[in-house]
Design a protein around this motif. Structure first.
Motif, PDB file in Angstrom:
ATOM      1  N   THR A   1      55.285  -3.673 -28.359  1.00 42.00           N
ATOM      2  CA  THR A   1      54.519  -2.431 -28.475  1.00 42.00           C
ATOM      3  C   THR A   1      53.119  -2.726 -29.010  1.00 42.00           C
ATOM      4  O   THR A   1      52.811  -3.861 -29.400  1.00 42.00           O
ATOM      5  CB  THR A   1      55.228  -1.453 -29.427  1.00 42.00           C
ATOM      6  N   ASN A   2      52.276  -1.697 -29.049  1.00 35.59           N
ATOM      7  CA  ASN A   2      50.926  -1.862 -29.613  1.00 35.59           C
ATOM      8  C   ASN A   2      50.986  -2.270 -31.080  1.00 35.59           C
ATOM      9  O   ASN A   2      50.155  -3.060 -31.553  1.00 35.59           O
ATOM     10  CB  ASN A   2      50.135  -0.566 -29.463  1.00 35.59           C
ATOM     11  N   ASP A   3      51.956  -1.724 -31.812  1.00 37.71           N
ATOM     12  CA  ASP A   3      52.089  -2.075 -33.221  1.00 37.71           C
ATOM     13  C   ASP A   3      52.373  -3.563 -33.391  1.00 37.71           C
ATOM     14  O   ASP A   3      51.850  -4.200 -34.312  1.00 37.71           O
ATOM     15  CB  ASP A   3      53.212  -1.261 -33.871  1.00 37.71           C
ATOM     16  N   LEU A   4      53.204  -4.105 -32.505  1.00 43.84           N
ATOM     17  CA  LEU A   4      53.484  -5.545 -32.569  1.00 43.84           C
ATOM     18  C   LEU A   4      52.219  -6.356 -32.375  1.00 43.84           C
ATOM     19  O   LEU A   4      51.945  -7.286 -33.131  1.00 43.84           O
ATOM     20  CB  LEU A   4      54.523  -5.932 -31.521  1.00 43.84           C
ATOM     21  N   TRP A   5      51.443  -6.020 -31.363  1.00 47.11           N
ATOM     22  CA  TRP A   5      50.257  -6.810 -31.070  1.00 47.11           C
ATOM     23  C   TRP A   5      49.239  -6.738 -32.205  1.00 47.11           C
ATOM     24  O   TRP A   5      48.597  -7.748 -32.530  1.00 47.11           O
ATOM     25  CB  TRP A   5      49.621  -6.345 -29.755  1.00 47.11           C
ATOM     26  N   ILE A   6      49.098  -5.573 -32.819  1.00 50.85           N
ATOM     27  CA  ILE A   6      48.170  -5.455 -33.959  1.00 50.85           C
ATOM     28  C   ILE A   6      48.649  -6.320 -35.110  1.00 50.85           C
ATOM     29  O   ILE A   6      47.867  -7.060 -35.732  1.00 50.85           O
ATOM     30  CB  ILE A   6      48.051  -3.978 -34.395  1.00 50.85           C
ATOM     31  N   PHE A   7      49.951  -6.241 -35.421  1.00 50.71           N
ATOM     32  CA  PHE A   7      50.500  -7.056 -36.502  1.00 50.71           C
ATOM     33  C   PHE A   7      50.334  -8.541 -36.207  1.00 50.71           C
ATOM     34  O   PHE A   7      49.937  -9.321 -37.085  1.00 50.71           O
ATOM     35  CB  PHE A   7      51.976  -6.726 -36.712  1.00 50.71           C
ATOM     36  N   VAL A   8      50.660  -8.946 -34.980  1.00 55.21           N
ATOM     37  CA  VAL A   8      50.580 -10.361 -34.609  1.00 55.21           C
ATOM     38  C   VAL A   8      49.149 -10.878 -34.716  1.00 55.21           C
ATOM     39  O   VAL A   8      48.906 -11.985 -35.210  1.00 55.21           O
ATOM     40  CB  VAL A   8      51.143 -10.577 -33.192  1.00 55.21           C
ATOM     41  N   ILE A   9      48.179 -10.077 -34.266  1.00 55.78           N
ATOM     42  CA  ILE A   9      46.775 -10.489 -34.361  1.00 55.78           C
ATOM     43  C   ILE A   9      46.354 -10.662 -35.814  1.00 55.78           C
ATOM     44  O   ILE A   9      45.719 -11.664 -36.188  1.00 55.78           O
ATOM     45  CB  ILE A   9      45.871  -9.463 -33.652  1.00 55.78           C
ATOM     46  N   LEU A  10      46.730  -9.702 -36.664  1.00 52.66           N
ATOM     47  CA  LEU A  10      46.367  -9.784 -38.076  1.00 52.66           C
ATOM     48  C   LEU A  10      47.069 -10.951 -38.764  1.00 52.66           C
ATOM     49  O   LEU A  10      46.455 -11.678 -39.555  1.00 52.66           O
ATOM     50  CB  LEU A  10      46.704  -8.469 -38.778  1.00 52.66           C
ATOM     51  N   MET A  11      48.356 -11.142 -38.472  1.00 53.66           N
ATOM     52  CA  MET A  11      49.102 -12.233 -39.091  1.00 53.66           C
ATOM     53  C   MET A  11      48.597 -13.582 -38.614  1.00 53.66           C
ATOM     54  O   MET A  11      48.567 -14.552 -39.384  1.00 53.66           O
ATOM     55  CB  MET A  11      50.604 -12.082 -38.767  1.00 53.66           C
ATOM     56  N   THR A  12      48.204 -13.652 -37.367  1.00 58.90           N
ATOM     57  CA  THR A  12      47.628 -14.896 -36.846  1.00 58.90           C
ATOM     58  C   THR A  12      46.321 -15.212 -37.554  1.00 58.90           C
ATOM     59  O   THR A  12      46.060 -16.371 -37.912  1.00 58.90           O
ATOM     60  CB  THR A  12      47.398 -14.788 -35.328  1.00 58.90           C
ATOM     61  N   PHE A  13      45.492 -14.185 -37.773  1.00 57.24           N
ATOM     62  CA  PHE A  13      44.237 -14.388 -38.497  1.00 57.24           C
ATOM     63  C   PHE A  13      44.507 -14.901 -39.908  1.00 57.24           C
ATOM     64  O   PHE A  13      43.848 -15.840 -40.375  1.00 57.24           O
ATOM     65  CB  PHE A  13      43.443 -13.079 -38.563  1.00 57.24           C
ATOM     66  N   ILE A  14      45.468 -14.290 -40.604  1.00 55.51           N
ATOM     67  CA  ILE A  14      45.789 -14.712 -41.978  1.00 55.51           C
ATOM     68  C   ILE A  14      46.235 -16.172 -41.988  1.00 55.51           C
ATOM     69  O   ILE A  14      45.784 -16.973 -42.830  1.00 55.51           O
ATOM     70  CB  ILE A  14      46.894 -13.813 -42.564  1.00 55.51           C
ATOM     71  N   GLN A  15      47.093 -16.529 -41.053  1.00 58.12           N
ATOM     72  CA  GLN A  15      47.591 -17.904 -41.007  1.00 58.12           C
ATOM     73  C   GLN A  15      46.480 -18.902 -40.682  1.00 58.12           C
ATOM     74  O   GLN A  15      46.378 -19.961 -41.305  1.00 58.12           O
ATOM     75  CB  GLN A  15      48.702 -18.024 -39.971  1.00 58.12           C
ATOM     76  N   LEU A  16      45.656 -18.549 -39.715  1.00 58.29           N
ATOM     77  CA  LEU A  16      44.564 -19.453 -39.344  1.00 58.29           C
ATOM     78  C   LEU A  16      43.553 -19.596 -40.476  1.00 58.29           C
ATOM     79  O   LEU A  16      43.008 -20.678 -40.693  1.00 58.29           O
ATOM     80  CB  LEU A  16      43.872 -18.948 -38.077  1.00 58.29           C
ATOM     81  N   PHE A  17      43.310 -18.508 -41.198  1.00 55.90           N
ATOM     82  CA  PHE A  17      42.387 -18.568 -42.340  1.00 55.90           C
ATOM     83  C   PHE A  17      42.929 -19.517 -43.414  1.00 55.90           C
ATOM     84  O   PHE A  17      42.201 -20.380 -43.924  1.00 55.90           O
ATOM     85  CB  PHE A  17      42.183 -17.170 -42.920  1.00 55.90           C
ATOM     86  N   CYS A  18      44.207 -19.363 -43.752  1.00 57.28           N
ATOM     87  CA  CYS A  18      44.820 -20.242 -44.758  1.00 57.28           C
ATOM     88  C   CYS A  18      44.867 -21.682 -44.266  1.00 57.28           C
ATOM     89  O   CYS A  18      44.620 -22.623 -45.040  1.00 57.28           O
ATOM     90  CB  CYS A  18      46.225 -19.758 -45.095  1.00 57.28           C
ATOM     91  N   TYR A  19      45.161 -21.861 -42.980  1.00 54.88           N
ATOM     92  CA  TYR A  19      45.189 -23.208 -42.404  1.00 54.88           C
ATOM     93  C   TYR A  19      43.808 -23.850 -42.468  1.00 54.88           C
ATOM     94  O   TYR A  19      43.674 -25.036 -42.781  1.00 54.88           O
ATOM     95  CB  TYR A  19      45.676 -23.136 -40.957  1.00 54.88           C
ATOM     96  N   TRP A  20      42.787 -23.067 -42.181  1.00 53.06           N
ATOM     97  CA  TRP A  20      41.409 -23.569 -42.232  1.00 53.06           C
ATOM     98  C   TRP A  20      41.036 -24.013 -43.645  1.00 53.06           C
ATOM     99  O   TRP A  20      40.440 -25.074 -43.829  1.00 53.06           O
ATOM    100  CB  TRP A  20      40.466 -22.483 -41.736  1.00 53.06           C
TER     101      TRP A  20
END
Length: 217
Positions: free
Chosen positions: A184-203
């Protein structure tokens, strides 16, 4: 990571898990299982490397990927602090020791599993890129993005569908329909935000690890 560091991590994990088993009571007893699941991909990554044969390396990577979302998943456990009603009637945070004790439990498990999980992401992505493209940086970046995206989907499955990794092994057919209907749209919003958080911490972790390497002039 050297052998001594690995054994220090293992020793802390065992002691911390025992501590949580005896000290983390309802409604925070879930920390024992979540911390255990969050550590599994870290331990698996300790056994991956160049010397592993392909027939053993790739199955281990798949198993690592199935369990890896449990590491960043613990970051979302911080929402459970609301169960302690941390705000007083005045709107200020309460200084009650009970609240801050459980805050310490949650933040310790979350940081331990999440940041060591990001280390394992770095190591696994490096190992994969070395096997596929001799360590090509573009390939490695693509691997990191792919693994991070998949792990964000995994966090969504665990947090909102309440499907733990172990359940997928024990009774996978029960969860086929929920997994098919979750896009759903809610999934994609969550996934995008969670991906950003993970990539930020990884960086951030990558910057720290890179800064420790000696430079030549």
């Amino acid at each position: 990571m050297n052998r001594r560091a690995k054994w220090e991590i293992r020793g802390f994990f065992i002691l911390w898990l025992l501590f949580l088993f005896f000290r983390a009571h309802d409604p925070f007893s879930f920390l024992v299982l979540n911390t255990f699941l969050g550590y599994i991909p870290i331990e698996i990554s300790f056994h991956l490397g160049r010397k592993r044969s392909a027939w053993l390396f790739w199955p281990m990577v798949i198993i690592w990927l199935l369990f890896y979302p449990n590491a960043p998943y613990l970051l979302t456990d911080l929402f459970h602090l609301s169960l302690l009603q941390p705000y007083a009637v005045s709107g200020l945070l309460r200084v009650t020791p009970h609240i801050w004790i459980y805050f310490t439990y949650l933040i310790t498990s979350a940081l331990f599993c999440a940041f060591l999980g990001f280390w394992s992401l770095n190591f696994v992505s490096q190992s994969i890129s070395e096997r596929l493209a001799r360590g090509n940086n573009i390939v490695r970046l693509f691997v990191v993005l792919t693994l991070t995206f998949l792990s964000s989907v995994g966090v969504y499955i665990g947090r909102f569908l309440r499907i733990h990794t172990i359940y997928l092994f024990l009774n996978p057919e029960q969860f086929i329909r929920p997994l098919m209907n979750m896009w759903t749209n809610d999934l994609w919003i969550f996934v995008i935000l969670m991906t950003f958080i993970q990539l930020f911490c990884y960086w951030i972790l990558h910057l720290i690890m890179t800064a420790q390497k000696p430079t030549t002039i």
